[in-house]
Write a protein that holds these residues in place. Sequence first.
Motif, PDB file in Angstrom:
ATOM      1  N   PHE A  84      33.801  81.252  51.151  1.00 46.13           N
ATOM      2  CA  PHE A  84      34.122  81.301  52.572  1.00 46.13           C
ATOM      3  C   PHE A  84      35.137  80.206  52.878  1.00 46.13           C
ATOM      4  O   PHE A  84      35.211  79.201  52.174  1.00 46.13           O
ATOM      5  CB  PHE A  84      32.867  81.103  53.431  1.00 46.13           C
ATOM      6  CG  PHE A  84      31.814  82.160  53.223  1.00 46.13           C
ATOM      7  CD1 PHE A  84      31.957  83.416  53.780  1.00 46.13           C
ATOM      8  CD2 PHE A  84      30.704  81.905  52.443  1.00 46.13           C
ATOM      9  CE1 PHE A  84      30.988  84.393  53.581  1.00 46.13           C
ATOM     10  CE2 PHE A  84      29.732  82.863  52.240  1.00 46.13           C
ATOM     11  CZ  PHE A  84      29.880  84.113  52.812  1.00 46.13           C
ATOM     12  N   GLY A  85      35.904  80.411  53.935  1.00 46.64           N
ATOM     13  CA  GLY A  85      36.880  79.422  54.347  1.00 46.64           C
ATOM     14  C   GLY A  85      36.424  78.687  55.598  1.00 46.64           C
ATOM     15  O   GLY A  85      35.497  77.890  55.575  1.00 46.64           O
ATOM     16  N   VAL A  86      37.044  78.986  56.713  1.00 47.34           N
ATOM     17  CA  VAL A  86      36.730  78.314  57.978  1.00 47.34           C
ATOM     18  C   VAL A  86      35.478  78.931  58.586  1.00 47.34           C
ATOM     19  O   VAL A  86      35.385  80.146  58.740  1.00 47.34           O
ATOM     20  CB  VAL A  86      37.909  78.424  58.953  1.00 47.34           C
ATOM     21  CG1 VAL A  86      37.552  77.860  60.313  1.00 47.34           C
ATOM     22  CG2 VAL A  86      39.117  77.687  58.388  1.00 47.34           C
ATOM     23  N   CYS A  87      34.513  78.083  58.938  1.00 48.74           N
ATOM     24  CA  CYS A  87      33.243  78.571  59.480  1.00 48.74           C
ATOM     25  C   CYS A  87      33.448  79.478  60.691  1.00 48.74           C
ATOM     26  O   CYS A  87      32.891  80.573  60.761  1.00 48.74           O
ATOM     27  CB  CYS A  87      32.362  77.384  59.873  1.00 48.74           C
ATOM     28  SG  CYS A  87      31.942  76.262  58.517  1.00 48.74           S
ATOM     29  N   ALA A  88      34.235  79.023  61.636  1.00 45.55           N
ATOM     30  CA  ALA A  88      34.387  79.757  62.893  1.00 45.55           C
ATOM     31  C   ALA A  88      35.009  81.130  62.698  1.00 45.55           C
ATOM     32  O   ALA A  88      34.855  82.015  63.540  1.00 45.55           O
ATOM     33  CB  ALA A  88      35.235  78.945  63.863  1.00 45.55           C
ATOM     34  N   ARG A  89      35.715  81.340  61.590  1.00 41.73           N
ATOM     35  CA  ARG A  89      36.366  82.620  61.363  1.00 41.73           C
ATOM     36  C   ARG A  89      35.561  83.519  60.430  1.00 41.73           C
ATOM     37  O   ARG A  89      35.523  84.733  60.619  1.00 41.73           O
ATOM     38  CB  ARG A  89      37.761  82.398  60.778  1.00 41.73           C
ATOM     39  CG  ARG A  89      38.591  83.680  60.733  1.00 41.73           C
ATOM     40  CD  ARG A  89      40.040  83.402  60.431  1.00 41.73           C
ATOM     41  NE  ARG A  89      40.257  83.108  59.013  1.00 41.73           N
ATOM     42  CZ  ARG A  89      41.464  82.981  58.471  1.00 41.73           C
ATOM     43  NH1 ARG A  89      42.542  83.098  59.221  1.00 41.73           N
ATOM     44  NH2 ARG A  89      41.602  82.722  57.189  1.00 41.73           N
ATOM     45  N   GLU A  90      34.888  82.954  59.436  1.00 37.55           N
ATOM     46  CA  GLU A  90      34.221  83.772  58.429  1.00 37.55           C
ATOM     47  C   GLU A  90      32.698  83.735  58.518  1.00 37.55           C
ATOM     48  O   GLU A  90      32.031  84.625  58.008  1.00 37.55           O
ATOM     49  CB  GLU A  90      34.682  83.331  57.036  1.00 37.55           C
ATOM     50  CG  GLU A  90      36.185  83.502  56.856  1.00 37.55           C
ATOM     51  CD  GLU A  90      36.621  83.224  55.425  1.00 37.55           C
ATOM     52  OE1 GLU A  90      35.848  83.510  54.499  1.00 37.55           O
ATOM     53  OE2 GLU A  90      37.736  82.726  55.246  1.00 37.55           O
ATOM     54  N   LEU A  91      32.137  82.696  59.133  1.00 37.42           N
ATOM     55  CA  LEU A  91      30.696  82.603  59.366  1.00 37.42           C
ATOM     56  C   LEU A  91      30.511  82.117  60.793  1.00 37.42           C
ATOM     57  O   LEU A  91      30.155  80.965  61.033  1.00 37.42           O
ATOM     58  CB  LEU A  91      30.044  81.633  58.376  1.00 37.42           C
ATOM     59  CG  LEU A  91      29.968  82.090  56.917  1.00 37.42           C
ATOM     60  CD1 LEU A  91      29.549  80.930  56.021  1.00 37.42           C
ATOM     61  CD2 LEU A  91      28.984  83.240  56.754  1.00 37.42           C
ATOM     62  N   ARG A  92      30.763  82.985  61.729  1.00 37.05           N
ATOM     63  CA  ARG A  92      30.942  82.554  63.120  1.00 37.05           C
ATOM     64  C   ARG A  92      29.692  81.943  63.737  1.00 37.05           C
ATOM     65  O   ARG A  92      29.793  81.166  64.681  1.00 37.05           O
ATOM     66  CB  ARG A  92      31.413  83.744  63.962  1.00 37.05           C
ATOM     67  CG  ARG A  92      32.770  84.253  63.523  1.00 37.05           C
ATOM     68  CD  ARG A  92      33.312  85.308  64.450  1.00 37.05           C
ATOM     69  NE  ARG A  92      34.639  85.741  64.019  1.00 37.05           N
ATOM     70  CZ  ARG A  92      35.383  86.605  64.675  1.00 37.05           C
ATOM     71  NH1 ARG A  92      34.943  87.144  65.798  1.00 37.05           N
ATOM     72  NH2 ARG A  92      36.578  86.944  64.214  1.00 37.05           N
ATOM     73  N   ARG A  93      28.522  82.259  63.223  1.00 37.47           N
ATOM     74  CA  ARG A  93      27.300  81.777  63.860  1.00 37.47           C
ATOM     75  C   ARG A  93      26.896  80.382  63.391  1.00 37.47           C
ATOM     76  O   ARG A  93      26.110  79.709  64.041  1.00 37.47           O
ATOM     77  CB  ARG A  93      26.160  82.758  63.577  1.00 37.47           C
ATOM     78  CG  ARG A  93      26.358  84.124  64.221  1.00 37.47           C
ATOM     79  CD  ARG A  93      25.376  85.150  63.672  1.00 37.47           C
ATOM     80  NE  ARG A  93      23.993  84.729  63.865  1.00 37.47           N
ATOM     81  CZ  ARG A  93      22.948  85.341  63.305  1.00 37.47           C
ATOM     82  NH1 ARG A  93      23.146  86.367  62.506  1.00 37.47           N
ATOM     83  NH2 ARG A  93      21.725  84.920  63.525  1.00 37.47           N
ATOM     84  N   ILE A  94      27.407  79.941  62.249  1.00 37.65           N
ATOM     85  CA  ILE A  94      26.957  78.667  61.709  1.00 37.65           C
ATOM     86  C   ILE A  94      27.748  77.508  62.319  1.00 37.65           C
ATOM     87  O   ILE A  94      28.969  77.583  62.449  1.00 37.65           O
ATOM     88  CB  ILE A  94      27.076  78.655  60.164  1.00 37.65           C
ATOM     89  CG1 ILE A  94      26.366  77.438  59.571  1.00 37.65           C
ATOM     90  CG2 ILE A  94      28.531  78.673  59.718  1.00 37.65           C
ATOM     91  CD1 ILE A  94      26.248  77.482  58.054  1.00 37.65           C
ATOM     92  N   PRO A  95      27.088  76.441  62.739  1.00 39.74           N
ATOM     93  CA  PRO A  95      27.823  75.274  63.238  1.00 39.74           C
ATOM     94  C   PRO A  95      28.662  74.661  62.112  1.00 39.74           C
ATOM     95  O   PRO A  95      28.258  74.670  60.950  1.00 39.74           O
ATOM     96  CB  PRO A  95      26.706  74.320  63.684  1.00 39.74           C
ATOM     97  CG  PRO A  95      25.478  75.168  63.827  1.00 39.74           C
ATOM     98  CD  PRO A  95      25.623  76.268  62.829  1.00 39.74           C
TER      99      PRO A  95
END
Length: 242
Positions: A106-117
């Motif tokens: 995964f790369g950027v959390c907000a783009r690829e794992l949107r729910r994780i802080p």
Amino acid sequence: MGAGVRTGAVAAFAAAALALATLAAPAAADRAPDRAELEEMAGAAGPPVDPDCVEGRISTVDARWGALFAKGGEGCQRPPYVWVLRRPEPGTPGGRWSEVGQGARFGVCARELRRIPDAAGLDLDVCAPPSRRAFAPSGRRFAFKPRTLPWGASARVAGLRWSRWGGAKAVGRGTFVYADRHGDGFRAPVVVTLSALGLCGSDRTYLAKELRAVRTADAAAVRPYKARWFVQCPGVISTPGR
């Protein structure tokens, strides 16, 4: 000094040393789950995985988040592979793990794992916030304010000094150097502009580059290299564009 005073002084010194050691110790990061937790996490992965085939981590920044990493081995999923899991607040009745994402990386959390802080994603090392620095492709690596940029098979821009960097565009001056295998070549001062700031994984990266000659006399020689060139992620492969 009496024995009681000396004993008290030693005790005070020891307490102070312990306090300093505690302050100097690095902060705890993610922790490994116990066997029961690991089995529950492995059962929540889709499809369920063998607990002996994965390494588990639980965030200490936010204990609602955890991850499983494939260890490989006979009969196991080949690494790299990761499952990201979430549960309600620890201790909540019936609060079991559930999967929120899986993949090779995964790369950027907000783009690829949107729910994780961001903090939990960084703690678990499954994703990250966008990098503070911006980078530019330089050959097959990413560089911060590179002094040299390749420009095709026989050309490069050397001695770059950047007047702007980190915003929507980066601007620098350097020397365009062309030299082919026959020994023909030329040098010319140029202005380089980088743009199309995007993401390569979690790295903010300039994905387009162009140049112009500083001197009118060099414009004709530089013209074949003046087009805007684009770079694709994750490989650093340049192609001319319009």
